[in-house]
Design a protein around this motif. Sequence first.
Motif, PDB file in Angstrom:
ATOM      1  N   LEU A   4       5.005 -32.553 -42.918  1.00 23.33           N
ATOM      2  CA  LEU A   4       3.612 -32.575 -43.376  1.00 23.33           C
ATOM      3  C   LEU A   4       3.263 -33.892 -44.067  1.00 23.33           C
ATOM      4  CD1 LEU A   4       3.200 -28.944 -44.719  1.00 23.33           C
ATOM      5  CD2 LEU A   4       2.241 -29.922 -42.639  1.00 23.33           C
ATOM      6  N   LEU A   5       4.291 -34.541 -44.608  1.00 25.21           N
ATOM      7  CA  LEU A   5       4.068 -35.834 -45.235  1.00 25.21           C
ATOM      8  C   LEU A   5       3.845 -36.905 -44.165  1.00 25.21           C
ATOM      9  CD1 LEU A   5       4.137 -37.536 -47.872  1.00 25.21           C
ATOM     10  CD2 LEU A   5       6.564 -37.795 -47.516  1.00 25.21           C
ATOM     11  N   PRO A   8      -0.194 -37.212 -42.019  1.00 24.66           N
ATOM     12  CA  PRO A   8      -1.271 -38.132 -42.420  1.00 24.66           C
ATOM     13  C   PRO A   8      -0.909 -39.598 -42.170  1.00 24.66           C
ATOM     14  CG  PRO A   8      -0.910 -36.501 -44.126  1.00 24.66           C
ATOM     15  CD  PRO A   8       0.214 -36.358 -43.148  1.00 24.66           C
ATOM     16  N   PHE A   9       0.373 -39.941 -42.346  1.00 18.70           N
ATOM     17  CA  PHE A   9       0.797 -41.316 -42.067  1.00 18.70           C
ATOM     18  C   PHE A   9       0.584 -41.632 -40.586  1.00 18.70           C
ATOM     19  CE2 PHE A   9       2.819 -41.049 -46.159  1.00 18.70           C
ATOM     20  CZ  PHE A   9       2.835 -42.361 -46.611  1.00 18.70           C
ATOM     21  N   VAL A  12      -3.100 -42.101 -39.887  1.00 19.33           N
ATOM     22  CA  VAL A  12      -3.566 -43.418 -40.356  1.00 19.33           C
ATOM     23  C   VAL A  12      -3.078 -44.514 -39.409  1.00 19.33           C
ATOM     24  CG1 VAL A  12      -3.261 -45.128 -42.194  1.00 19.33           C
ATOM     25  CG2 VAL A  12      -3.879 -42.799 -42.771  1.00 19.33           C
ATOM     26  N   LEU A  15      -5.239 -44.453 -36.383  1.00 16.35           N
ATOM     27  CA  LEU A  15      -6.576 -44.999 -36.659  1.00 16.35           C
ATOM     28  C   LEU A  15      -6.533 -46.527 -36.774  1.00 16.35           C
ATOM     29  CD1 LEU A  15      -7.991 -42.416 -39.231  1.00 16.35           C
ATOM     30  CD2 LEU A  15      -8.839 -42.855 -36.937  1.00 16.35           C
ATOM     31  N   LEU A  16      -5.496 -47.037 -37.432  1.00 19.13           N
ATOM     32  CA  LEU A  16      -5.402 -48.494 -37.594  1.00 19.13           C
ATOM     33  C   LEU A  16      -5.179 -49.171 -36.248  1.00 19.13           C
ATOM     34  CD1 LEU A  16      -3.390 -48.882 -40.927  1.00 19.13           C
ATOM     35  CD2 LEU A  16      -5.833 -49.250 -40.545  1.00 19.13           C
ATOM     36  N   LEU A  19      -8.408 -49.201 -34.546  1.00 15.97           N
ATOM     37  CA  LEU A  19      -9.293 -50.189 -35.191  1.00 15.97           C
ATOM     38  C   LEU A  19      -8.993 -51.593 -34.660  1.00 15.97           C
ATOM     39  CD1 LEU A  19     -11.416 -50.633 -37.559  1.00 15.97           C
ATOM     40  CD2 LEU A  19      -9.452 -51.218 -38.960  1.00 15.97           C
TER      41      LEU A  19
ATOM     42  N   TYR B 117      -8.390 -31.405 -39.825  1.00 13.45           N
ATOM     43  CA  TYR B 117      -6.964 -31.719 -39.674  1.00 13.45           C
ATOM     44  C   TYR B 117      -6.330 -31.968 -41.047  1.00 13.45           C
ATOM     45  CZ  TYR B 117      -2.975 -34.807 -38.746  1.00 13.45           C
ATOM     46  OH  TYR B 117      -1.745 -35.404 -38.743  1.00 13.45           O
ATOM     47  N   VAL B 121      -3.578 -29.566 -42.742  1.00  9.14           N
ATOM     48  CA  VAL B 121      -2.242 -30.123 -42.981  1.00  9.14           C
ATOM     49  C   VAL B 121      -1.949 -30.235 -44.474  1.00  9.14           C
ATOM     50  CG1 VAL B 121      -0.911 -32.265 -42.771  1.00  9.14           C
ATOM     51  CG2 VAL B 121      -2.086 -31.350 -40.787  1.00  9.14           C
ATOM     52  N   LEU B 139     -10.100 -39.471 -44.612  1.00  4.54           N
ATOM     53  CA  LEU B 139      -9.635 -39.538 -43.220  1.00  4.54           C
ATOM     54  C   LEU B 139     -10.830 -39.423 -42.264  1.00  4.54           C
ATOM     55  CD1 LEU B 139      -6.950 -39.841 -41.716  1.00  4.54           C
ATOM     56  CD2 LEU B 139      -6.894 -37.370 -41.444  1.00  4.54           C
ATOM     57  N   ALA B 142     -12.651 -42.757 -42.158  1.00  8.52           N
ATOM     58  CA  ALA B 142     -11.919 -43.734 -41.325  1.00  8.52           C
ATOM     59  C   ALA B 142     -12.107 -43.400 -39.846  1.00  8.52           C
ATOM     60  CB  ALA B 142     -10.440 -43.729 -41.701  1.00  8.52           C
ATOM     61  N   ALA B 143     -12.043 -42.116 -39.509  1.00  6.61           N
ATOM     62  CA  ALA B 143     -12.195 -41.711 -38.102  1.00  6.61           C
ATOM     63  C   ALA B 143     -13.591 -42.031 -37.587  1.00  6.61           C
ATOM     64  CB  ALA B 143     -11.901 -40.219 -37.956  1.00  6.61           C
ATOM     65  N   ILE B 168     -14.645 -52.840 -41.543  1.00  9.82           N
ATOM     66  CA  ILE B 168     -13.208 -53.023 -41.770  1.00  9.82           C
ATOM     67  C   ILE B 168     -12.843 -52.624 -43.198  1.00  9.82           C
ATOM     68  CG2 ILE B 168     -11.360 -54.756 -41.942  1.00  9.82           C
ATOM     69  CD1 ILE B 168     -12.760 -56.281 -39.673  1.00  9.82           C
ATOM     70  N   CYS B 171     -13.096 -48.844 -43.733  1.00  5.84           N
ATOM     71  CA  CYS B 171     -12.034 -48.133 -43.008  1.00  5.84           C
ATOM     72  C   CYS B 171     -10.665 -48.350 -43.676  1.00  5.84           C
ATOM     73  CB  CYS B 171     -12.007 -48.607 -41.556  1.00  5.84           C
ATOM     74  SG  CYS B 171     -10.834 -47.706 -40.550  1.00  5.84           S
ATOM     75  N   LEU B 172     -10.383 -49.609 -44.015  1.00  6.29           N
ATOM     76  CA  LEU B 172      -9.073 -49.891 -44.619  1.00  6.29           C
ATOM     77  C   LEU B 172      -8.932 -49.185 -45.970  1.00  6.29           C
ATOM     78  CD1 LEU B 172      -8.381 -53.650 -43.803  1.00  6.29           C
ATOM     79  CD2 LEU B 172      -7.402 -51.612 -42.744  1.00  6.29           C
ATOM     80  N   CYS B 175      -8.190 -45.623 -45.396  1.00  6.26           N
ATOM     81  CA  CYS B 175      -6.797 -45.422 -44.959  1.00  6.26           C
ATOM     82  C   CYS B 175      -5.840 -45.491 -46.148  1.00  6.26           C
ATOM     83  CB  CYS B 175      -6.407 -46.465 -43.908  1.00  6.26           C
ATOM     84  SG  CYS B 175      -7.206 -46.171 -42.324  1.00  6.26           S
ATOM     85  N   VAL B 178      -6.099 -42.362 -48.092  1.00  5.55           N
ATOM     86  CA  VAL B 178      -5.389 -41.241 -47.447  1.00  5.55           C
ATOM     87  C   VAL B 178      -3.895 -41.320 -47.765  1.00  5.55           C
ATOM     88  CG1 VAL B 178      -4.660 -40.315 -45.200  1.00  5.55           C
ATOM     89  CG2 VAL B 178      -7.041 -40.930 -45.571  1.00  5.55           C
ATOM     90  N   LEU B 179      -3.337 -42.519 -47.625  1.00 11.11           N
ATOM     91  CA  LEU B 179      -1.903 -42.679 -47.901  1.00 11.11           C
ATOM     92  C   LEU B 179      -1.601 -42.367 -49.369  1.00 11.11           C
ATOM     93  CD1 LEU B 179      -1.071 -45.904 -45.870  1.00 11.11           C
ATOM     94  CD2 LEU B 179      -0.858 -43.522 -45.185  1.00 11.11           C
ATOM     95  N   THR B 182      -1.826 -38.658 -49.999  1.00 13.19           N
ATOM     96  CA  THR B 182      -0.685 -37.961 -49.383  1.00 13.19           C
ATOM     97  C   THR B 182       0.541 -38.062 -50.282  1.00 13.19           C
ATOM     98  OG1 THR B 182      -1.531 -38.587 -47.230  1.00 13.19           O
ATOM     99  CG2 THR B 182       0.727 -37.819 -47.298  1.00 13.19           C
ATOM    100  N   VAL B 183       0.805 -39.285 -50.746  1.00 10.62           N
ATOM    101  CA  VAL B 183       1.983 -39.483 -51.591  1.00 10.62           C
ATOM    102  C   VAL B 183       1.777 -38.805 -52.946  1.00 10.62           C
ATOM    103  CG1 VAL B 183       3.479 -41.223 -52.641  1.00 10.62           C
ATOM    104  CG2 VAL B 183       2.537 -41.599 -50.377  1.00 10.62           C
ATOM    105  N   HIS B 186       2.690 -35.242 -53.101  1.00  7.37           N
ATOM    106  CA  HIS B 186       4.111 -34.911 -53.040  1.00  7.37           C
ATOM    107  C   HIS B 186       4.905 -35.339 -54.271  1.00  7.37           C
ATOM    108  CE1 HIS B 186       2.959 -34.188 -48.921  1.00  7.37           C
ATOM    109  NE2 HIS B 186       4.066 -33.490 -48.804  1.00  7.37           N
ATOM    110  N   TRP B 187       4.500 -36.449 -54.866  1.00  8.34           N
ATOM    111  CA  TRP B 187       5.235 -36.904 -56.056  1.00  8.34           C
ATOM    112  C   TRP B 187       4.252 -37.134 -57.196  1.00  8.34           C
ATOM    113  CZ3 TRP B 187       6.529 -39.536 -51.326  1.00  8.34           C
ATOM    114  CH2 TRP B 187       7.721 -39.072 -50.768  1.00  8.34           C
TER     115      TRP B 187
END
Lengths: 192, 262
Positions: A4-5, A8-9, A12, A15-16, A19, B117, B121, B139, B142-143, B168, B171-172, B175, B178-179, B182-183, B186-187
Amino acid sequence: VNILLLLPFAAVALLLAALVWALRPRRNSPANPSDLAGLEESGRQHATYFGVIRQAMSAEDFAFLAAHAPSGLVRRAHRDRKRIAILYLEQLRTDFQRLLRVARVIAALSPQVAASHEFERMRLTMQFFWRYRMVSLGLYAGLLLLPQLGGLNQMVSELSLRMELAMKELGERAAVAAELASTLNGRGLDMA
Amino acid sequence: MADLGHFTVWLWAATAMCQVFLLVVLIARQNVSIHPAFTFYVFMTLAQSGLLFLAITGSGFWSASSWKVGWFTQCLVLAARGFAVAELCKHILGRFRGVWLMARWTICASGLIALCYALIVGFRKWTLMLTTAELGIELAIAAVIVSLLLFARYYEIEVDQPFRSLAIGLCLYSCVAVLNDTVLEHWLNGYVSLWNKFGMLAFFACLLLWTQALRHSVPQAAADPLLLDGSVYLQVIPEVNGRLRALNEQLIQFWRLEEPRT
């Protein structure tokens, strides 16, 4: 690592990549009126070369050559036939791309477009380029053997008739398309 | 402010200055009328910085009030960003009515799919609901931008440099967000500080990109193209598609050819 981690990576990354692809400079020269009007010319060229291709792909000629000519000459004939098949394939691709550009110009300038037609064209485009790659690979790798290519004769004859009819009609359309392209270039849609 | 560290504080100050500078550039170059939603978005990010600054200096970084101010303003900023992206879509494709009518639904659908999505997720804990929602929206943004640029490329519509830079940057940054989210999910405990720095750096870089893009007046939008009669499309396109299908069939023939009788 948790899947699941990663999802999303992956999204992305996708998508990049898209792009970068969308922003990369165009390889093709911009569409211009003469390019679009070249459709009819392309049809004429096809008609001119069909005779040569038909002759080169004649099964009778090949059979005669195989029976009477030395092996070196037969091999050379094989190579030439393969080259002709590849050139023919290239020509199909050029025609396909030119038609696509005409369709895009018309769609961009239409007050209403039908999603069904647009998505069908997108599907046909993906299908064409996938098949094109497969056939190209087949030809270069020798998977499509020359006896098979001999049947190109029949194929070219059929296409010749259809192309002559279609190009006659498309010639008229090309004049319209040429006008459209000058409208695009003059009124804001830069084709570069 | 001590909980944030010197680097974050300095970066915050630099970002705020850059935001002010970008707003000044937008006003001075008379780009506000062309980019009202984008200007509002930049203003909202500046307002968010100010409010957060007040909240953190008043009650500390980890206080409930800072948390509430942070998320409340973040919702507003995300909404403003959504409007800025919609404005960008209209600028790039809006002049081409037929394509725009079709593309906007496709673009919205791509955004909605990305949002669903991300929510499916990402959603596991109620405590992380806000982070997950933000991840989904980022997300989706960006999409949407990627779909917009793909449409423009497909129809050979040129995207002017300022719009390209805006796209750009938006979008960047989405992104990166999102990263980060996500991280963060989890942490959570050990990552907040780094998450802040990384996100701020990305936003700072985007601000520089936008300032560079908008340092000149954006040329007035080209006149709407002279559109064709609707019947031209209906007559020509099915025919062109038919021709494309015929060319496609020629490729199939390569595989279906029978051996000649030699």
